[in-house]
Write an enzyme that holds these catalytic residues in place. Sequence first.
Site, PDB file in Angstrom:
ATOM      1  N   SER A  29     -13.285 -68.872 -26.140  1.00 56.98           N
ATOM      2  CA  SER A  29     -12.565 -68.393 -27.342  1.00 56.98           C
ATOM      3  C   SER A  29     -12.783 -66.896 -27.535  1.00 56.98           C
ATOM      4  O   SER A  29     -11.881 -66.187 -27.986  1.00 56.98           O
ATOM      5  CB  SER A  29     -13.019 -69.162 -28.586  1.00 56.98           C
ATOM      6  OG  SER A  29     -14.335 -68.825 -28.963  1.00 56.98           O
ATOM      7  N   ASN A  30     -13.960 -66.390 -27.162  1.00 56.89           N
ATOM      8  CA  ASN A  30     -14.179 -64.939 -27.257  1.00 56.89           C
ATOM      9  C   ASN A  30     -13.317 -64.200 -26.248  1.00 56.89           C
ATOM     10  O   ASN A  30     -12.759 -63.149 -26.545  1.00 56.89           O
ATOM     11  CB  ASN A  30     -15.660 -64.602 -27.045  1.00 56.89           C
ATOM     12  CG  ASN A  30     -16.458 -64.702 -28.333  1.00 56.89           C
ATOM     13  OD1 ASN A  30     -16.324 -63.857 -29.214  1.00 56.89           O
ATOM     14  ND2 ASN A  30     -17.251 -65.734 -28.456  1.00 56.89           N
TER      15      ASN A  30
ATOM     16  N   LEU B 124     -28.019 -62.130 -15.634  1.00 52.76           N
ATOM     17  CA  LEU B 124     -27.682 -61.274 -14.500  1.00 52.76           C
ATOM     18  C   LEU B 124     -28.962 -60.608 -13.992  1.00 52.76           C
ATOM     19  O   LEU B 124     -29.828 -60.236 -14.771  1.00 52.76           O
ATOM     20  CB  LEU B 124     -26.682 -60.203 -14.937  1.00 52.76           C
ATOM     21  CG  LEU B 124     -25.336 -60.703 -15.480  1.00 52.76           C
ATOM     22  CD1 LEU B 124     -24.505 -59.520 -15.960  1.00 52.76           C
ATOM     23  CD2 LEU B 124     -24.591 -61.498 -14.436  1.00 52.76           C
TER      24      LEU B 124
ATOM     25  N   ASN C 180     -22.086 -57.740 -24.072  1.00 54.48           N
ATOM     26  CA  ASN C 180     -22.316 -59.166 -24.310  1.00 54.48           C
ATOM     27  C   ASN C 180     -22.213 -59.431 -25.806  1.00 54.48           C
ATOM     28  O   ASN C 180     -22.483 -58.550 -26.631  1.00 54.48           O
ATOM     29  CB  ASN C 180     -23.713 -59.585 -23.816  1.00 54.48           C
ATOM     30  CG  ASN C 180     -23.962 -61.075 -24.013  1.00 54.48           C
ATOM     31  OD1 ASN C 180     -23.136 -61.900 -23.656  1.00 54.48           O
ATOM     32  ND2 ASN C 180     -25.109 -61.406 -24.623  1.00 54.48           N
TER      33      ASN C 180
ATOM     34  N   HIS D  63     -23.703 -61.993 -28.698  1.00 55.54           N
ATOM     35  CA  HIS D  63     -24.782 -62.966 -28.922  1.00 55.54           C
ATOM     36  C   HIS D  63     -24.642 -63.497 -30.350  1.00 55.54           C
ATOM     37  O   HIS D  63     -24.461 -62.707 -31.287  1.00 55.54           O
ATOM     38  CB  HIS D  63     -26.143 -62.282 -28.721  1.00 55.54           C
ATOM     39  CG  HIS D  63     -27.300 -63.187 -28.924  1.00 55.54           C
ATOM     40  ND1 HIS D  63     -27.691 -64.124 -28.008  1.00 55.54           N
ATOM     41  CD2 HIS D  63     -28.150 -63.310 -29.971  1.00 55.54           C
ATOM     42  CE1 HIS D  63     -28.735 -64.792 -28.477  1.00 55.54           C
ATOM     43  NE2 HIS D  63     -29.038 -64.314 -29.660  1.00 55.54           N
TER      44      HIS D  63
ATOM     45  N   THR E  48     -28.817 -54.985 -20.828  1.00 61.98           N
ATOM     46  CA  THR E  48     -29.871 -54.307 -20.061  1.00 61.98           C
ATOM     47  C   THR E  48     -30.677 -55.400 -19.362  1.00 61.98           C
ATOM     48  O   THR E  48     -30.401 -56.591 -19.523  1.00 61.98           O
ATOM     49  CB  THR E  48     -30.791 -53.508 -21.014  1.00 61.98           C
ATOM     50  OG1 THR E  48     -31.231 -54.406 -22.035  1.00 61.98           O
ATOM     51  CG2 THR E  48     -30.040 -52.339 -21.632  1.00 61.98           C
TER      52      THR E  48
HETATM   53  C1  GRF Z   1     -20.298 -68.191 -28.617  1.00 62.73           C
HETATM   54  O1  GRF Z   1     -21.017 -68.679 -29.714  1.00 62.73           O
HETATM   55  C2  GRF Z   1     -20.993 -66.983 -28.097  1.00 62.73           C
HETATM   56  O2  GRF Z   1     -21.613 -66.202 -29.090  1.00 62.73           O
HETATM   57  C3  GRF Z   1     -22.053 -67.594 -27.245  1.00 62.73           C
HETATM   58  O3  GRF Z   1     -21.502 -68.748 -26.671  1.00 62.73           O
HETATM   59  C4  GRF Z   1     -20.381 -69.124 -27.421  1.00 62.73           C
HETATM   60  C5  GRF Z   1     -19.214 -68.938 -26.498  1.00 62.73           C
HETATM   61  O4  GRF Z   1     -18.099 -69.349 -27.101  1.00 62.73           O
HETATM   62  N1  GRF Z   1     -22.451 -66.659 -26.235  1.00 62.73           N
HETATM   63  P1  GRF Z   1     -16.701 -69.117 -26.310  1.00 62.73           P
HETATM   64  O5  GRF Z   1     -16.898 -69.654 -24.901  1.00 62.73           O
HETATM   65  O6  GRF Z   1     -16.433 -67.651 -26.327  1.00 62.73           O
HETATM   66  O7  GRF Z   1     -15.722 -69.909 -27.112  1.00 62.73           O
END
Ligand code: GRF
Length: 203
Positions: A12-13, A92, A106, A108, A140
């Site tokens: 989704s991101n 990584l 990234n 988080h 990093t």
């Molecule tokens: C999100 O909560 C993101 O912060 C974390 O894992 C989840 C990934 O969601 N790293 P998506 O795959 O982007 O929907």
Amino acid sequence: KRVVVFISGGGSNMAALADACAAPDFPAEVIAVFSDKPAAGGLVKAAERGIATYTFERRAYAGKAEHEAAILVALDALSPDIICLAGYMRLLSADFIRAYEGRILNIHPSLLPLFPGLHTHQRALDAGMMVAGCTVHLVTEGMDEGPVLAQSVVPVLPGDTVDTLAARVLTVEHRSYALALRLFADGTVRIGADGRVERTGYA
Ligand code: GRF
């Protein structure tokens, strides 16, 4: 700026970044999506958007070094300017990060430096936090500790569960990551020689 997004799950991101990049004035474009999971739902989201997808299933490679080497060959051939990790659930190596030093972002799902690592929402609830949120940072060598490019805050509400809190945070992740990518791609936010963030604007 040419962006490659790394995913392991729903993506989704990644979709939020791709949709933001579709705006004509956006200073970046998602040229490919890489996944370490062939069944990642995000690969469908990428294909639906006409974005090239590459999968690198970990067990197809003898070890971590071979896995990363295969990814780097494909990555170098695409000459990306920026790599966005978006729900990519693998660390990584230092060598990999050095290959793209200062160009790996990234997201988080916590307000770093609080709650690096996994199960961030459960830990925030257990700690009795009244706010939660997300952090977009430069990657990093240490886990979840690079310079912060953007953060978004949400309230923790009475009766919140991990799922209700995660859903509320995910909504601001999408906005935060798209904004951070825009500012990073157009140079409004950058990393100075001392490794600290310099910004001429705010997310
Ligand atoms: C999100 O909560 C993101 O912060 C974390 O894992 C989840 C990934 O969601 N790293 P998506 O795959 O982007 O929907």
